[in-house]
Design an enzyme around this catalytic site. Structure first.
Site: not given
Ligand code: EPU
Length: 353
Positions: A177, A253, A349
């Site tokens: 990012r 995010s 972010e």
């Molecule tokens: N989780 C929780 N509770 C929540 C949310 C998430 O326990 O309320 C846990 C999930 O169960 C999972 C982990 O956190 O084990 C990661 O969650 P998720 O797979 O939804 O991915 P993320 O790391 O939260 C990232 C990117 C997103 C992108 C998704 C899918 C960042 C900051 N965010 O989210 O990007 O769409 O992966 O690849 O890197 C963005 O940057 O705006 C964005 C939406």
């Protein structure tokens, strides 16, 4: 040129509320729409002729999907609306397909256009809000792919010198990012981006959530999805989980996933065995900001007109009528709770203006 009304497209006291996906209120004294590289040069000429020059430039605005507006009136805002998309090469002899787009193109429409052109490679990044020009600034990423892996080069106007410069992918200094453009806000106005798409396309389906979605549709190694089917699966996933900015204001995010030292991660795992963590090439560990925030009880919780999304704690939302100050207050509360409980700093972010 030093008269703002000599510029082709200027709006005075423009309302920026509909131009940011959080739906936060703010105004720009001068909103200059930039619809070509030539208009970008004219805007630069205006800025250099202005008594306070480039220091009056408050913001370079794309789709406003990664932005927190503090509410103070902004002075000069350049809104990039440069159109255009085309294939540059695509013969059997070429190992890669090249496509080019103007920075003002809508990102998702561009992704779907590349698929319709038979140029796959961006499908994992479907439905990300924002513009083509903003995509490299924060190196958008989702479901196992970062846009940096597909960028061949881009053109950007240096607003400090007026020079149009071409950046290859290495010169963009991409990180998670992050890019050189994010580290020097208001210096570079990206006009055109070129993408190098694989001629021998392979699906990227290792990201757990996407793999499960595709398996649910009956796809497997022996029955692999097409690029369009991956795009459709990503769209379905995002529509289920992430708020539609047209209905509930957000900036996706809100925090980056924090990357910590392996020793700190091991200590955290001893007290929190369920902590999700992913080893990085440099030996450090990436944690899930959403999980950390969720553990602190923030998921679905409100603080005045703002709160954490009920489906995903990492998405801060504007339930209606919020200001930038409300978002900041919520973000600070979350950062403090996560730090007090886990000793981990969360870094926002979005860009603040
Ligand atoms: N989780 C929780 N509770 C929540 C949310 C998430 O326990 O309320 C846990 C999930 O169960 C999972 C982990 O956190 O084990 C990661 O969650 P998720 O797979 O939804 O991915 P993320 O790391 O939260 C990232 C990117 C997103 C992108 C998704 C899918 C960042 C900051 N965010 O989210 O990007 O769409 O992966 O690849 O890197 C963005 O940057 O705006 C964005 C939406």
């Amino acid at each position: 040129m030093n008269q703002i009304d000599m510029l082709p497209c200027v709006q005075i006291d423009a309302d920026l509320t509909p131009m940011n996906t959080f739906g936060l209120p703010a105004t720009a004294k001068h909103l200059i729409r930039v619809r070509s590289a030539e208009e970008a040069r004219q805007a630069h000429a205006f800025l250099t002729g202005h008594p306070e020059g480039i220091s009056n430039l408050s913001l370079i605005l794309g789709g406003g999907s990664n932005l927190v507006l503090g509410g103070e009136p902004l002075d000069i805002v350049l809104k990039v609306e440069i159109p255009g998309r085309r294939r540059l090469r695509g013969t059997e002899a070429e190992p890669f397909l090249l496509v080019e787009a103007g920075a003002g193109e809508n990102w998702h429409d561009f992704v779907r256009w590349t698929l319709a052109q038979g140029c796959p490679g961006l499908e994992n990044l479907s439905l990300i809000p924002g513009t083509v020009g903003a995509a490299p600034v924060q190196n958008i990423g989702a479901y196992g792919l970062e846009v940096a892996e597909r960028i061949e080069s881009l053109d950007a106007l240096d607003l400090s010198s007026g020079e149009l410069k071409r950046f290859d992918s290495a010169a963009c200094r991409f990180g998670y990012r992050d890019s050189i453009f994010k580290r020097h806000p208001r210096r570079w106005l990206i006009t055109t981006v070129r993408f190098r798409l694989p001629q021998h396309w392979q699906p990227i389906t290792h990201y757990g959530e996407l793999a499960r979605e595709l398996a649910g549709y009956g796809f497997s190694d022996s029955n692999p999805p097409s690029p369009l089917q991956i795009s459709d699966a990503v769209i379905a996933l995002r529509q289920r989980k992430l708020p539609d900015p047209a209905e509930l204001g957000s900036a996706g995010s809100f925090f980056k996933n924090p990357v910590i030292e392996a020793g700190q991660c091991a200590a955290l795992l001893a007290s929190h065995p369920a902590l999700p963590h992913h080893s990085q090439p440099d030996g450090r560990e990436k944690l899930s900001a959403g999980w950390l925030i969720d553990q602190c009880g923030w998921k679905g919780r409100r603080l005045g007109p703002v709160g954490c999304h009920a489906q995903h704690a990492l998405i801060l939302v504007n339930h209606g009528g919020a200001s930038g100050a409300d978002i900041l207050r919520l973000a600070t509360n979350i950062q403090e709770d996560v730090f007090n409980r886990f000793g981990v700093n969360l870094e926002p972010e979005p860009v603040f203006a």
